[in-house]
Design a protein around this motif. Structure first.
Motif, PDB file in Angstrom:
ATOM      1  N   GLN A  10       3.826   4.510   9.998  1.00  0.00           N
ATOM      2  CA  GLN A  10       3.305   3.171  10.239  1.00  0.00           C
ATOM      3  C   GLN A  10       1.804   3.155  10.030  1.00  0.00           C
ATOM      4  N   LEU A  11       1.300   2.006   9.638  1.00  0.00           N
ATOM      5  CA  LEU A  11      -0.127   1.869   9.420  1.00  0.00           C
ATOM      6  C   LEU A  11      -0.880   1.996  10.738  1.00  0.00           C
ATOM      7  N   THR A  12      -2.036   2.625  10.676  1.00  0.00           N
ATOM      8  CA  THR A  12      -2.878   2.749  11.869  1.00  0.00           C
ATOM      9  C   THR A  12      -3.828   1.565  11.925  1.00  0.00           C
ATOM     10  N   GLU A  13      -4.503   1.410  13.047  1.00  0.00           N
ATOM     11  CA  GLU A  13      -5.463   0.327  13.174  1.00  0.00           C
ATOM     12  C   GLU A  13      -6.607   0.517  12.174  1.00  0.00           C
ATOM     13  N   GLU A  14      -7.011   1.755  11.976  1.00  0.00           N
ATOM     14  CA  GLU A  14      -8.079   2.050  11.006  1.00  0.00           C
ATOM     15  C   GLU A  14      -7.665   1.615   9.594  1.00  0.00           C
ATOM     16  N   GLU A  15      -6.404   1.894   9.222  1.00  0.00           N
ATOM     17  CA  GLU A  15      -5.918   1.490   7.902  1.00  0.00           C
ATOM     18  C   GLU A  15      -5.881  -0.033   7.779  1.00  0.00           C
ATOM     19  N   ARG A  16      -5.581  -0.698   8.885  1.00  0.00           N
ATOM     20  CA  ARG A  16      -5.572  -2.169   8.853  1.00  0.00           C
ATOM     21  C   ARG A  16      -6.980  -2.709   8.606  1.00  0.00           C
ATOM     22  N   TYR A  17      -7.981  -2.067   9.171  1.00  0.00           N
ATOM     23  CA  TYR A  17      -9.364  -2.475   8.893  1.00  0.00           C
ATOM     24  C   TYR A  17      -9.738  -2.194   7.443  1.00  0.00           C
ATOM     25  N   GLN A  18      -9.190  -1.109   6.882  1.00  0.00           N
ATOM     26  CA  GLN A  18      -9.445  -0.806   5.473  1.00  0.00           C
ATOM     27  C   GLN A  18      -8.794  -1.851   4.567  1.00  0.00           C
ATOM     28  N   ILE A  19      -7.612  -2.321   4.961  1.00  0.00           N
ATOM     29  CA  ILE A  19      -6.945  -3.390   4.208  1.00  0.00           C
ATOM     30  C   ILE A  19      -7.821  -4.643   4.241  1.00  0.00           C
ATOM     31  N   LYS A  40       2.512   0.028  -2.716  1.00  0.00           N
ATOM     32  CA  LYS A  40       1.973  -1.334  -2.734  1.00  0.00           C
ATOM     33  C   LYS A  40       2.851  -2.299  -1.936  1.00  0.00           C
ATOM     34  N   SER A  41       4.130  -2.000  -1.804  1.00  0.00           N
ATOM     35  CA  SER A  41       4.999  -2.865  -0.997  1.00  0.00           C
ATOM     36  C   SER A  41       4.614  -2.809   0.482  1.00  0.00           C
ATOM     37  N   THR A  42       4.034  -1.688   0.920  1.00  0.00           N
ATOM     38  CA  THR A  42       3.568  -1.571   2.306  1.00  0.00           C
ATOM     39  C   THR A  42       2.459  -2.588   2.564  1.00  0.00           C
ATOM     40  N   ILE A  43       1.548  -2.715   1.621  1.00  0.00           N
ATOM     41  CA  ILE A  43       0.446  -3.670   1.756  1.00  0.00           C
ATOM     42  C   ILE A  43       0.986  -5.094   1.712  1.00  0.00           C
ATOM     43  N   SER A  44       1.877  -5.353   0.779  1.00  0.00           N
ATOM     44  CA  SER A  44       2.470  -6.682   0.649  1.00  0.00           C
ATOM     45  C   SER A  44       3.180  -7.081   1.948  1.00  0.00           C
ATOM     46  N   ARG A  45       3.980  -6.173   2.496  1.00  0.00           N
ATOM     47  CA  ARG A  45       4.724  -6.430   3.730  1.00  0.00           C
ATOM     48  C   ARG A  45       3.760  -6.655   4.901  1.00  0.00           C
ATOM     49  N   GLU A  46       2.714  -5.832   4.965  1.00  0.00           N
ATOM     50  CA  GLU A  46       1.718  -5.954   6.025  1.00  0.00           C
ATOM     51  C   GLU A  46       1.053  -7.328   5.991  1.00  0.00           C
ATOM     52  N   LEU A  47       0.666  -7.769   4.811  1.00  0.00           N
ATOM     53  CA  LEU A  47       0.004  -9.065   4.686  1.00  0.00           C
ATOM     54  C   LEU A  47       0.966 -10.218   4.986  1.00  0.00           C
ATOM     55  N   LYS A  48       2.194 -10.076   4.554  1.00  0.00           N
ATOM     56  CA  LYS A  48       3.186 -11.133   4.791  1.00  0.00           C
ATOM     57  C   LYS A  48       3.471 -11.290   6.288  1.00  0.00           C
ATOM     58  N   LEU A  53      -3.097 -18.398  10.151  1.00  0.00           N
ATOM     59  CA  LEU A  53      -3.837 -19.540   9.611  1.00  0.00           C
ATOM     60  C   LEU A  53      -5.272 -19.171   9.239  1.00  0.00           C
ATOM     61  N   ARG A  54      -5.834 -18.178   9.949  1.00  0.00           N
ATOM     62  CA  ARG A  54      -7.218 -17.774   9.675  1.00  0.00           C
ATOM     63  C   ARG A  54      -7.270 -16.539   8.776  1.00  0.00           C
ATOM     64  N   GLY A  55      -6.175 -16.266   8.078  1.00  0.00           N
ATOM     65  CA  GLY A  55      -6.144 -15.132   7.162  1.00  0.00           C
ATOM     66  C   GLY A  55      -5.703 -13.855   7.853  1.00  0.00           C
ATOM     67  N   TYR A  56      -5.896 -12.744   7.174  1.00  0.00           N
ATOM     68  CA  TYR A  56      -5.513 -11.432   7.706  1.00  0.00           C
ATOM     69  C   TYR A  56      -6.599 -10.950   8.651  1.00  0.00           C
ATOM     70  N   ARG A  57      -6.196 -10.641   9.876  1.00  0.00           N
ATOM     71  CA  ARG A  57      -7.135 -10.116  10.862  1.00  0.00           C
ATOM     72  C   ARG A  57      -6.570  -8.807  11.402  1.00  0.00           C
ATOM     73  N   GLN A  60      -5.592  -8.406  15.257  1.00  0.00           N
ATOM     74  CA  GLN A  60      -4.402  -9.205  15.553  1.00  0.00           C
ATOM     75  C   GLN A  60      -3.164  -8.552  14.949  1.00  0.00           C
ATOM     76  N   ALA A  61      -3.303  -7.998  13.738  1.00  0.00           N
ATOM     77  CA  ALA A  61      -2.178  -7.321  13.082  1.00  0.00           C
ATOM     78  C   ALA A  61      -1.730  -6.115  13.911  1.00  0.00           C
ATOM     79  N   GLN A  62      -2.685  -5.379  14.485  1.00  0.00           N
ATOM     80  CA  GLN A  62      -2.346  -4.222  15.308  1.00  0.00           C
ATOM     81  C   GLN A  62      -1.632  -4.666  16.583  1.00  0.00           C
ATOM     82  N   ILE A  63      -2.102  -5.737  17.198  1.00  0.00           N
ATOM     83  CA  ILE A  63      -1.465  -6.257  18.407  1.00  0.00           C
ATOM     84  C   ILE A  63      -0.027  -6.687  18.106  1.00  0.00           C
ATOM     85  N   LEU A  64       0.175  -7.379  16.987  1.00  0.00           N
ATOM     86  CA  LEU A  64       1.522  -7.802  16.598  1.00  0.00           C
ATOM     87  C   LEU A  64       2.427  -6.596  16.347  1.00  0.00           C
TER      88      LEU A  64
END
Length: 142
Positions: A10-19, A40-48, A53-57, A60-64
């Motif tokens: 699973q993606l780490t919080e650090e990787e989410r900040y890199q995204i 690349k599907s990992t990134i696509s899935r993460e963003l989806k 409404l305020r974009g990728y954060r 918030q992604a880590q909390i979810l």
């Protein structure tokens, strides 16, 4: 040259900040994936999953993600529920009847397919649940 992708983790919080940084720099999902050494599907899935409404954060992604982990049950059907299934099958109920009755009367949701799989698993280890099935069909060997 594209390197060998790492095994799934699973993606780490650090990787989410890199995204997030990659998005702000205008990188494509493929470029972000290459930088993180993930598919690349990992990134696509993460963003989806985690774009609001305020974009990728990333926070918030880590909390979810943490919330989804907490709500995930590792064993959906416990031993007591399987014992109840076996009791009803032992009374010559079909897996379909058992599944429907448990859902309506005991709020236990187990599909008849899972019950069949459980019965055949029991047969493999020497159990006799399969003898209570109405139709004794021969199963193909794999």
């Amino acid at each position: 040259m594209i390197g060998i992708m790492r095994n799934y983790t699973q993606l780490t919080e650090e990787e989410r900040y890199q995204i997030y940084e990659g998005i702000t720099l205008g990188l494509t999902q493929t470029e972000i994936a290459d930088d993180l050494d993930v598919n690349k599907s990992t990134i696509s899935r993460e963003l989806k999953r985690n774009t609001g409404l305020r974009g990728y954060r990333p926070r918030q992604a880590q909390i979810l993600s943490d919330s989804r982990k907490l709500n995930h049950s590792s064993q959906r059907i416990n031993k007591q529920q399987w014992d109840r299934v076996e009791d009803l099958i032992g009374k010559d109920w079909s897996p379909e009847q058992t599944s429907s009755w448990l859902a309506l009367n005991e709020d236990i949701k187990i599909s008849h397919e899972w019950i069949y799989l459980h019965i055949y698993q029991d047969k493999k280890i020497g159990g006799d649940l399969h003898e209570h099935l109405r139709c004794q069909k021969k199963r193909r060997k794999r």
